[in-house]
Scaffold this motif. Structure first.
Motif, PDB file in Angstrom:
ATOM      1  N   PHE A 240       0.838  -1.207   0.000  1.00 19.74           N
ATOM      2  CA  PHE A 240       0.000   0.000   0.000  1.00 19.74           C
ATOM      3  C   PHE A 240       0.868   1.249   0.000  1.00 19.74           C
ATOM      4  O   PHE A 240       1.772   1.400   0.817  1.00 19.74           O
ATOM      5  N   GLY A 241       0.617   2.142  -0.919  1.00 20.88           N
ATOM      6  CA  GLY A 241       1.367   3.399  -0.988  1.00 20.88           C
ATOM      7  C   GLY A 241       0.689   4.356  -1.937  1.00 20.88           C
ATOM      8  O   GLY A 241      -0.369   4.071  -2.516  1.00 20.88           O
ATOM      9  N   GLU A 242       1.308   5.500  -2.113  1.00 23.93           N
ATOM     10  CA  GLU A 242       0.728   6.514  -2.992  1.00 23.93           C
ATOM     11  C   GLU A 242       0.612   6.010  -4.430  1.00 23.93           C
ATOM     12  O   GLU A 242      -0.260   6.441  -5.178  1.00 23.93           O
ATOM     13  N   ASP A 243       1.472   5.073  -4.802  1.00 20.15           N
ATOM     14  CA  ASP A 243       1.468   4.556  -6.172  1.00 20.15           C
ATOM     15  C   ASP A 243       0.516   3.389  -6.377  1.00 20.15           C
ATOM     16  O   ASP A 243       0.277   2.974  -7.516  1.00 20.15           O
ATOM     17  N   THR A 244      -0.058   2.830  -5.285  1.00 19.44           N
ATOM     18  CA  THR A 244      -0.901   1.633  -5.410  1.00 19.44           C
ATOM     19  C   THR A 244      -2.230   1.738  -4.676  1.00 19.44           C
ATOM     20  O   THR A 244      -3.035   0.805  -4.733  1.00 19.44           O
ATOM     21  N   GLN A 245      -2.502   2.836  -3.992  1.00 20.79           N
ATOM     22  CA  GLN A 245      -3.658   2.902  -3.108  1.00 20.79           C
ATOM     23  C   GLN A 245      -4.984   2.652  -3.829  1.00 20.79           C
ATOM     24  O   GLN A 245      -5.968   2.197  -3.231  1.00 20.79           O
ATOM     25  N   HIS A 246      -5.026   2.897  -5.131  1.00 25.29           N
ATOM     26  CA  HIS A 246      -6.264   2.704  -5.892  1.00 25.29           C
ATOM     27  C   HIS A 246      -6.626   1.228  -6.039  1.00 25.29           C
ATOM     28  O   HIS A 246      -7.730   0.908  -6.476  1.00 25.29           O
ATOM     29  N   PHE A 247      -5.721   0.315  -5.685  1.00 24.77           N
ATOM     30  CA  PHE A 247      -6.016  -1.117  -5.754  1.00 24.77           C
ATOM     31  C   PHE A 247      -6.395  -1.703  -4.393  1.00 24.77           C
ATOM     32  O   PHE A 247      -6.468  -2.931  -4.250  1.00 24.77           O
ATOM     33  N   PHE A 248      -6.618  -0.862  -3.397  1.00 29.64           N
ATOM     34  CA  PHE A 248      -6.944  -1.328  -2.051  1.00 29.64           C
ATOM     35  C   PHE A 248      -8.229  -0.665  -1.560  1.00 29.64           C
ATOM     36  O   PHE A 248      -8.543   0.454  -1.942  1.00 29.64           O
ATOM     37  N   VAL A 249      -8.943  -1.367  -0.674  1.00 31.14           N
ATOM     38  CA  VAL A 249     -10.159  -0.810  -0.091  1.00 31.14           C
ATOM     39  C   VAL A 249      -9.790   0.226   0.965  1.00 31.14           C
ATOM     40  O   VAL A 249      -8.697   0.209   1.530  1.00 31.14           O
ATOM     41  N   LYS A 250     -10.701   1.128   1.230  1.00 28.17           N
ATOM     42  CA  LYS A 250     -10.555   2.074   2.332  1.00 28.17           C
ATOM     43  C   LYS A 250     -11.221   1.480   3.573  1.00 28.17           C
ATOM     44  O   LYS A 250     -12.321   0.933   3.495  1.00 28.17           O
ATOM     45  N   ASP A 251     -10.566   1.599   4.719  1.00 30.98           N
ATOM     46  CA  ASP A 251     -11.031   0.945   5.932  1.00 30.98           C
ATOM     47  C   ASP A 251     -12.497   1.253   6.251  1.00 30.98           C
ATOM     48  O   ASP A 251     -13.295   0.347   6.516  1.00 30.98           O
ATOM     49  N   LYS A 252     -12.850   2.530   6.249  1.00 32.63           N
ATOM     50  CA  LYS A 252     -14.185   2.919   6.708  1.00 32.63           C
ATOM     51  C   LYS A 252     -15.288   2.493   5.741  1.00 32.63           C
ATOM     52  O   LYS A 252     -16.463   2.415   6.129  1.00 32.63           O
ATOM     53  N   GLU A 253     -14.928   2.220   4.496  1.00 27.63           N
ATOM     54  CA  GLU A 253     -15.928   1.835   3.505  1.00 27.63           C
ATOM     55  C   GLU A 253     -16.294   0.365   3.586  1.00 27.63           C
ATOM     56  O   GLU A 253     -17.328  -0.056   3.042  1.00 27.63           O
TER      57      GLU A 253
ATOM     58  N   ASN B 137     -27.713  -0.074  -4.828  1.00 30.04           N
ATOM     59  CA  ASN B 137     -28.250  -0.824  -3.680  1.00 30.04           C
ATOM     60  C   ASN B 137     -29.441  -1.701  -4.042  1.00 30.04           C
ATOM     61  O   ASN B 137     -30.162  -2.183  -3.165  1.00 30.04           O
ATOM     62  N   GLN B 138     -29.645  -1.938  -5.326  1.00 30.21           N
ATOM     63  CA  GLN B 138     -30.727  -2.798  -5.776  1.00 30.21           C
ATOM     64  C   GLN B 138     -30.344  -4.266  -5.612  1.00 30.21           C
ATOM     65  O   GLN B 138     -29.217  -4.663  -5.891  1.00 30.21           O
ATOM     66  N   GLU B 139     -31.308  -5.079  -5.157  1.00 32.52           N
ATOM     67  CA  GLU B 139     -31.104  -6.518  -5.096  1.00 32.52           C
ATOM     68  C   GLU B 139     -31.339  -7.124  -6.477  1.00 32.52           C
ATOM     69  O   GLU B 139     -32.308  -6.795  -7.157  1.00 32.52           O
ATOM     70  N   VAL B 140     -30.437  -8.023  -6.880  1.00 33.53           N
ATOM     71  CA  VAL B 140     -30.584  -8.715  -8.155  1.00 33.53           C
ATOM     72  C   VAL B 140     -30.220 -10.184  -7.927  1.00 33.53           C
ATOM     73  O   VAL B 140     -29.244 -10.489  -7.245  1.00 33.53           O
ATOM     74  N   ASP B 141     -31.013 -11.072  -8.506  1.00 34.11           N
ATOM     75  CA  ASP B 141     -30.729 -12.502  -8.420  1.00 34.11           C
ATOM     76  C   ASP B 141     -30.257 -13.020  -9.772  1.00 34.11           C
ATOM     77  O   ASP B 141     -30.824 -12.661 -10.821  1.00 34.11           O
TER      78      ASP B 141
ATOM     79  N   LYS C 263     -24.289  -4.157  10.508  1.00 30.28           N
ATOM     80  CA  LYS C 263     -24.288  -4.471   9.088  1.00 30.28           C
ATOM     81  C   LYS C 263     -23.392  -3.523   8.317  1.00 30.28           C
ATOM     82  O   LYS C 263     -23.045  -2.437   8.799  1.00 30.28           O
ATOM     83  N   ASP C 264     -23.004  -3.950   7.123  1.00 29.08           N
ATOM     84  CA  ASP C 264     -22.158  -3.110   6.275  1.00 29.08           C
ATOM     85  C   ASP C 264     -23.052  -2.169   5.453  1.00 29.08           C
ATOM     86  O   ASP C 264     -24.285  -2.200   5.579  1.00 29.08           O
ATOM     87  N   PRO C 265     -22.479  -1.301   4.625  1.00 32.40           N
ATOM     88  CA  PRO C 265     -23.307  -0.342   3.870  1.00 32.40           C
ATOM     89  C   PRO C 265     -24.318  -0.979   2.930  1.00 32.40           C
ATOM     90  O   PRO C 265     -25.220  -0.284   2.440  1.00 32.40           O
ATOM     91  N   TRP C 266     -24.205  -2.296   2.664  1.00 32.10           N
ATOM     92  CA  TRP C 266     -25.144  -2.960   1.756  1.00 32.10           C
ATOM     93  C   TRP C 266     -26.141  -3.839   2.509  1.00 32.10           C
ATOM     94  O   TRP C 266     -26.836  -4.654   1.916  1.00 32.10           O
ATOM     95  N   GLY C 267     -26.193  -3.660   3.832  1.00 32.95           N
ATOM     96  CA  GLY C 267     -27.167  -4.384   4.627  1.00 32.95           C
ATOM     97  C   GLY C 267     -26.798  -5.817   4.936  1.00 32.95           C
ATOM     98  O   GLY C 267     -27.637  -6.605   5.384  1.00 32.95           O
ATOM     99  N   ILE C 268     -25.550  -6.175   4.722  1.00 29.51           N
ATOM    100  CA  ILE C 268     -25.070  -7.535   4.982  1.00 29.51           C
ATOM    101  C   ILE C 268     -24.393  -7.554   6.358  1.00 29.51           C
ATOM    102  O   ILE C 268     -23.644  -6.621   6.688  1.00 29.51           O
TER     103      ILE C 268
END
Length: 564
Positions: free
Chosen positions: A79-92, A287-291, A440-445
């Motif tokens: 993780f660094g300034e050159d790669t951060q776009h490939f990692f999740v953000k903690d709070k999200e 946030n739509q459910e799809v099967d 739950k997470d932001p998607w209700g899981i």
């Protein structure tokens, strides 16, 4: 309306999911790959791949505000300034740490295959038989000879460099030319070989195209340039990733559909039909459910997310999670121990250097508890060896200005070399993950609760590694040797395994020898969740082999009418 019916659904597009998709598509199976993150395409979506350090505002270091906002992901080596776009953000992407656990994640098409470490050693029968021989976990339902042809299958396509060494504890594979050891690594190898009769230091086994073969060129990939900027995404396709290799190959068949921004909620189980019939997702943007529906489902969401999905896949038949009659789903979690390292300074070989920035490391095969238990702990460890010559100025930071100082920037300093461990941890029922009842997470899981930690066995292995590795470096002639135990939390190894383990008996395991759920045989798990034990070798190449083998078995079963 978009098509919602496929022959197969693969959850996850990383290392194992990419392989499942490739094999299924090549076999004529209409396959949907569900990826919870954004779309990534080879070359187009590597924004930092060719940038220089001075092209970044903070010279590739993250500002304090970013580190403060991301206390977990910022610990990752990549993780660094050159790669951060490939990692999740903690709070999200929240989760609950009942015990400290650093969950490293990369949500995009290709997953962590873009940023992985790329080490690819084969398991031996020592690892597959160890739980039975030493009485921990449960017996693996396969042995090395069952998976060896599939190792060869994936090695040829992915492109693995390495040497033919004839070691029982580290079987040979289908290898391209290896990277050569540096001069000081060769010296360490020579001294170890002379002093120890049971320890073997060999050239790397890594997923790099040192000398591409026609199958790699057909993929549009080229030779590794030894830049060691792999975690930015390789514009040459010099190392294996899903986005440079398996997914584009699957796409060429016309049988692949990839749906990004698809957060998998659960597997849909039909009580009347007695099988899984599809996958429920939450669209990450709406946030739509799809099967979506399919005959066969592959779970490759990475170990912890696969456990989460299965635990959340509740039905009248399976109120505690899909296939979980024995209550073992999410239990017997394990990981690999990276806590310990040893390093020192070597005074000789001042006239020697090395080619490029070697992105690989030589390895010392495990020498503990092979034919019998010869230590006061269970399991073994692989040893990675490293060496470099830092610029002289790093050793004299306060000396010189002007021309003399600038000249010193180009002068290599003394050799430094060392070793770090990749140790096996023993699966225990107390090491587990489970779902939160109220968060739950932001998607209700439901959020995942991690309750995974070290034990006395791990500490004894670390102590042994430190003692033995320091001794080997001393034998090799290094000085000022430093031993280091980081005591880091589990998770930073990014090799979490288990929770949905393979085995012979449905009473003590979740999966059979072909990675099928015992109680729902049209669902396959071929990522780290399937692991019965961790071994000491890097696991990713084994996941690839499991995925390829299981995909062929699934198609055979569909052809026979056993999966409909």
């Amino acid at each position: 309306m978009e098509n919602k019916i496929f022959d197969a659904i693969v959850v996850g597009s990383g290392i194992s999911g990419g392989w499942a998709a490739k094999e299924l598509c090549e076999l004529g199976v209409k396959t949907l790959v569900l990826e919870r993150g954004r779309n990534i395409e080879h070359l187009k979506d590597y924004p930092t791949a060719t940038k220089n350090p001075w092209d970044f505002p903070h010279r590739m270091q993250e500002p304090k505000a970013v580190l403060d906002e991301n206390p977990v992901i910022s610990k990752c080596y990549a993780f660094g300034e050159d790669t951060q776009h490939f990692f999740v953000k903690d709070k999200e992407h929240p989760y609950i740490q009942e015990k400290p656990f650093d969950w490293i994640r990369g949500y995009q098409v290709g997953g962590k295959s873009i940023t992985w470490g790329r080490a690819c050693q084969r398991w031996s029968n020592f690892e597959f038989s160890a739980p039975q021989r030493y009485g921990y976990a449960v017996d693996w339902p396969i042995r090395y000879e069952d998976i060896a042809p599939w190792y060869s299958h994936v090695e040829r396509f992915a492109g693995i460099c390495g040497g033919k060494d004839g070691l029982e504890a580290l079987p040979d594979g289908e290898y391209l030319e290896p990277f050569e050891m540096s001069a000081v690594e060769q010296e360490i190898q020579k001294k170890i070989s002379t002093h120890y009769k049971d320890r073997f230091m060999v050239r790397t086994r890594w997923a790099h195209l040192t000398k591409p073969e026609p199958i790699h060129l057909e993929q549009g990939r080229g030779q590794c340039q030894a830049r060691d900027l792999c975690t930015r995404g390789c514009p040459f396709g010099g190392y294996f990733s899903s986005v440079s290799s398996t997914l584009p190959w699957a796409k060429k068949t016309g049988n692949l559909t990839i749906r990004p921004h698809s957060v998998v909620h659960s597997i849909i189980y039909d009580d009347q039909k007695g099988k899984a019939v599809g996958v429920k997702i939450i669209d990450a943007l709406t946030n739509q459910e799809v099967d979506y529906f399919a005959k066969v489902i592959f779970l490759n969401a990475a170990c912890l997310n696969t456990n989460l999905i299965l635990l959340n896949s509740k039905s009248h038949r399976f109120p505690n999670g899909l296939g979980n009659d024995n209550g073992l789903l999410g239990k017997f979690m394990a990981f690999q121990n990276y806590r310990a390292s040893v390093y020192g300074t070597y005074d000789g070989l001042k006239d020697a250097y090395y080619y490029g920035r070697n992105p690989t490391n030589p390895i010392i095969a495990n020498y503990r508890n092979l034919h019998k238990q010869d230590t006061d702990y269970l399991g073994g460890f692989l040893t990675f060896v490293f060496s470099n010559r830092s610029p002289e100025f790093r050793n004299n930071r306060n000396q010189g200005i002007g021309g003399d100082y600038k000249d010193s920037l180009t002068e290599p300093g003394p050799w430094r070399a060392g070793m770090f461990m990749q140790g096996e941890t023993i699966p225990k029922e107390s090491n587990h993950v489970r779902l939160s009842a109220d968060q739950k997470d932001p998607w209700g899981i439901p959020q995942l609760i991690t309750s995974v930690g070290y034990d006395d066995n791990d500490d004894k292995m670390v102590a042994d590694f430190l003692t033995q590795s320091a001794e080997m470096l001393e034998v090799a002639g290094l000085r000022d040797i430093v031993k280091n135990d980081t005591h880091q939390a589990p998770g930073l190894d990014i090799h979490e395994m288990g929770g949905c383990r393979m085995g012979h008996d449905p009473k003590t395991s979740l999966l059979n020898k072909f990675n099928q759920l015992h109680l729902c045989q049209n669902v396959f798990v071929t990522d780290g969740a399937c692991m019965t034990s961790t071994g000491n070798q890097s696991p990713s190449i084994l996941y690839m082999a499991f995925a390829a083998r299981a995909a062929h078995h699934a198609v055979e079963e569909m052809t026979k009418g056993n999966i409909v």
